[in-house]
Scaffold this motif. Structure first.
Motif, short mmCIF file in Angstrom:
data_model
loop_
_atom_site.label_atom_id
_atom_site.label_comp_id
_atom_site.label_asym_id
_atom_site.label_seq_id
_atom_site.Cartn_x
_atom_site.Cartn_y
_atom_site.Cartn_z
N GLY A 188 18.21 23.86 85.26
CA GLY A 188 19.52 24.26 85.34
C GLY A 188 19.98 23.81 83.67
N SER A 189 20.78 25.06 82.98
CA SER A 189 20.83 25.17 81.90
C SER A 189 22.86 25.08 81.59
N GLY A 190 23.16 24.80 82.80
CA GLY A 190 24.54 24.79 82.38
C GLY A 190 25.35 23.99 81.69
N ASN A 191 26.23 24.05 82.68
CA ASN A 191 26.75 22.79 81.54
C ASN A 191 26.86 21.45 82.15
N ARG B 65 17.31 29.35 86.00
CA ARG B 65 17.04 30.55 86.55
C ARG B 65 16.84 31.67 85.51
N ASP B 66 17.43 31.55 84.17
CA ASP B 66 17.64 32.46 83.36
C ASP B 66 16.89 31.89 82.07
N ALA B 67 15.13 32.38 81.89
CA ALA B 67 15.07 31.52 80.74
C ALA B 67 15.16 31.71 79.54
N ALA C 167 20.30 19.78 87.97
CA ALA C 167 21.40 20.28 87.48
C ALA C 167 21.63 21.45 88.01
N THR C 168 22.04 22.31 88.95
CA THR C 168 22.25 23.38 89.15
C THR C 168 23.65 23.03 90.24
N GLY C 169 24.68 24.24 91.29
CA GLY C 169 25.20 24.28 92.26
C GLY C 169 24.31 23.40 93.22
N TYR C 170 24.82 22.92 94.18
CA TYR C 170 24.26 22.26 95.19
C TYR C 170 23.39 23.45 96.14
N ALA C 171 24.68 24.65 96.79
CA ALA C 171 23.83 25.50 96.78
C ALA C 171 22.69 26.62 96.93
N GLU C 172 21.72 25.73 95.10
CA GLU C 172 20.76 26.50 94.71
C GLU C 172 19.62 25.20 94.54
N ALA C 173 20.35 24.34 94.92
CA ALA C 173 19.26 22.97 94.66
C ALA C 173 18.17 22.74 95.63
N ILE D 205 22.63 15.38 91.45
CA ILE D 205 23.91 14.83 90.66
C ILE D 205 24.97 16.05 90.88
N THR D 206 24.48 16.52 92.29
CA THR D 206 25.11 17.46 92.50
C THR D 206 26.26 17.09 93.75
N ASN D 207 27.59 18.37 94.07
CA ASN D 207 28.75 17.91 94.38
C ASN D 207 28.96 18.71 95.10
N PRO D 208 29.04 19.24 96.42
CA PRO D 208 28.89 20.39 97.22
C PRO D 208 30.01 20.58 97.06
N LEU D 209 30.35 21.54 96.04
CA LEU D 209 32.08 21.51 96.48
C LEU D 209 32.47 23.20 97.12
N THR D 210 33.65 23.07 97.74
CA THR D 210 33.73 24.43 97.89
C THR D 210 34.47 25.00 96.78
N ALA E 29 22.70 10.10 91.47
CA ALA E 29 23.06 9.50 90.20
C ALA E 29 24.65 10.92 89.40
N PHE E 30 24.95 10.66 88.49
CA PHE E 30 25.67 10.64 87.50
C PHE E 30 26.76 12.24 88.37
N ASN E 31 26.91 11.39 89.46
CA ASN E 31 28.25 13.43 89.71
C ASN E 31 29.41 12.94 89.86
N THR E 32 29.92 11.50 89.17
CA THR E 32 30.34 11.32 89.05
C THR E 32 31.29 11.30 87.89
N VAL E 33 30.54 11.90 87.01
CA VAL E 33 30.58 11.81 85.31
C VAL E 33 31.15 13.30 85.20
N PHE E 34 32.01 13.70 84.88
CA PHE E 34 31.90 15.38 83.86
C PHE E 34 31.50 15.36 82.80
N ALA E 35 31.06 16.20 83.01
CA ALA E 35 29.83 17.48 81.85
C ALA E 35 30.55 17.06 80.43
N1 LIG Z 1 30.08 20.21 85.56
C1 LIG Z 1 30.84 18.92 85.63
O1 LIG Z 1 31.94 18.39 84.76
C2 LIG Z 1 30.14 18.11 86.75
C3 LIG Z 1 30.12 16.71 86.68
C4 LIG Z 1 28.87 15.98 87.56
C5 LIG Z 1 28.07 16.39 88.98
N2 LIG Z 1 28.14 18.38 88.72
C6 LIG Z 1 27.52 19.02 89.21
O2 LIG Z 1 26.30 19.47 88.29
C7 LIG Z 1 26.03 20.75 89.13
C8 LIG Z 1 25.11 21.49 87.66
O3 LIG Z 1 27.07 22.16 87.09
P1 LIG Z 1 27.52 22.21 86.58
O4 LIG Z 1 28.98 22.19 86.40
O5 LIG Z 1 26.68 22.59 85.07
O6 LIG Z 1 26.91 24.12 86.50
P2 LIG Z 1 26.86 25.19 85.80
O7 LIG Z 1 27.92 25.45 84.56
O8 LIG Z 1 26.91 26.51 86.67
O9 LIG Z 1 24.81 25.57 86.07
C9 LIG Z 1 24.30 25.30 86.88
C10 LIG Z 1 23.13 25.59 86.80
O10 LIG Z 1 22.20 26.29 87.20
C11 LIG Z 1 21.54 26.81 87.33
N3 LIG Z 1 20.11 27.50 87.97
C12 LIG Z 1 21.21 28.35 89.18
N4 LIG Z 1 20.16 28.49 90.39
C13 LIG Z 1 18.73 28.17 89.72
C14 LIG Z 1 17.71 27.60 90.15
N5 LIG Z 1 17.66 28.08 91.39
N6 LIG Z 1 17.00 27.51 89.34
C15 LIG Z 1 17.13 26.51 88.34
N7 LIG Z 1 18.32 26.56 87.94
C16 LIG Z 1 19.37 27.41 88.35
C17 LIG Z 1 21.90 28.25 86.80
O11 LIG Z 1 21.41 29.03 85.56
P3 LIG Z 1 21.68 30.71 85.74
O12 LIG Z 1 22.45 30.47 84.62
O13 LIG Z 1 20.47 31.10 85.61
O14 LIG Z 1 22.94 31.03 87.09
C18 LIG Z 1 23.05 26.61 86.01
O15 LIG Z 1 21.87 26.82 84.61
C19 LIG Z 1 26.46 21.14 90.53
O16 LIG Z 1 26.54 21.13 91.72
C20 LIG Z 1 27.78 20.54 90.26
O17 LIG Z 1 28.76 20.03 91.53
C21 LIG Z 1 29.48 18.70 87.50
#
Ligand SMILES: NC(=O)c1ccc[n+]([C@@H]2O[C@H](COP(=O)([O-])OP(=O)(O)OC[C@H]3O[C@@H](n4cnc5c(N)ncnc54)[C@H](OP(=O)(O)O)[C@@H]3O)[C@@H](O)[C@H]2O)c1
Length: 211
Positions: free
Chosen positions: A7-10, A31-33, A64-70, A88-93, A123-129
């Motif tokens: 995962g390359s998001g937040n 997902r997105d190379a 570090a993906t959403g729970y639905a994609e984990a 680190i996922t949280n199964p959020l609505t 681990a780390f699920n309670t730590v904001f990005a």
């Molecule tokens: N943000 C926070 O403050 C925070 C804090 C603690 C825990 N969390 C948890 O951490 C997780 C990620 O949160 P986030 O805020 O980083 O979300 P995000 O910015 O939406 O990033 C999610 C990443 O997962 C990637 N992804 C989705 N499906 C995938 C797959 N099949 N294979 C590989 N990568 C995939 C997405 O790729 P694409 O960009 O290509 O879609 C995206 O890079 C969540 O479960 C969230 O509940 C978040």
């Protein structure tokens, strides 16, 4: 340690940044190379990898993906036999103000059931990005805690060492079943940060009175 971040998001990009800064050997896949490549390019030595085989040689995998994609993300990476996966996922609505499961199970337990060959550690699920990106030192002697729950003592020790290498304090939160508590704790943190308006520079911790 050799660490693969899925995962390359937040959270994924903040992990890459902090792990790189701490001297770990880091790879990132997503997902997105192109997005994974763009994150990797910001840090010399960090590699962007295709999903299949991305965990080969890694000591630890950060999920570090959403729970639905984990589960599909872990399956696309493969090679997880005996490997420590930090969930680190949280199964959020959809509105981030509730959890889609809890009480009788947790995201971590469901992921562990679906990918039984891996050593899943919560681990780390309670730590904001934002906190991960900015660092664990909150000033005035305060250090952000990482709560660690899992059923594999060596795996937990590895995650503790990793968290400490990034500057976090750690709290041993028991077995993986206690992710049932950690995920709602993250829900409260999200409410306080975004619902109650405290902002994202907050983190839960546990005080222990010293003798
Ligand atoms: N943000 C926070 O403050 C925070 C804090 C603690 C825990 N969390 C948890 O951490 C997780 C990620 O949160 P986030 O805020 O980083 O979300 P995000 O910015 O939406 O990033 C999610 C990443 O997962 C990637 N992804 C989705 N499906 C995938 C797959 N099949 N294979 C590989 N990568 C995939 C997405 O790729 P694409 O960009 O290509 O879609 C995206 O890079 C969540 O479960 C969230 O509940 C978040």
């Amino acid at each position: 340690m050799k660490v693969t971040v899925i995962g390359s998001g937040n959270m994924g990009s903040a992990f890459v940044s902090q792990l790189h800064r701490a001297g770990h050997q880091v790879s990132v896949t997503g997902r997105d190379a192109g997005k994974a490549q763009a994150v990797a390019e910001r840090f010399p030595g960090v590699q962007a990898l295709p999903a299949a085989g991305a965990a080969a040689g890694a000591d630890v995998v950060v999920l570090a993906t959403g729970y639905a994609e984990a589960v599909s993300a872990l399956q696309s990476v493969g090679g997880l036999v005996g490997k420590v996966v930090i969930d680190i996922t949280n199964p959020l609505t959809a509105d981030y103000m509730g959890l889609t499961l809890g009480h009788t199970t947790s995201a971590a337990e469901e992921i562990a059931k679906a990918v039984p060959e891996a050593i899943v550690i919560k681990a780390f699920n309670t730590v904001f990005a934002q906190v991960l990106a900015e660092g664990a030192d909150f000033g005035a002697g305060q250090t952000v805690s990482v709560f660690i729950a899992g059923d594999h003592p060596e795996g937990k020790a590895q995650v503790k060492a990793l968290a400490e290498s990034l500057g976090f304090a750690t709290v041993d939160a028991g077995g993986l079943k206690n992710a049932r508590y950690l995920e709602p704790l993250a829900g409260l943190n999200i409410y306080l940060g975004y619902g109650a308006g405290l902002g994202a520079s907050i983190a839960p911790t546990w005080l222990h009175k010293q003798a």
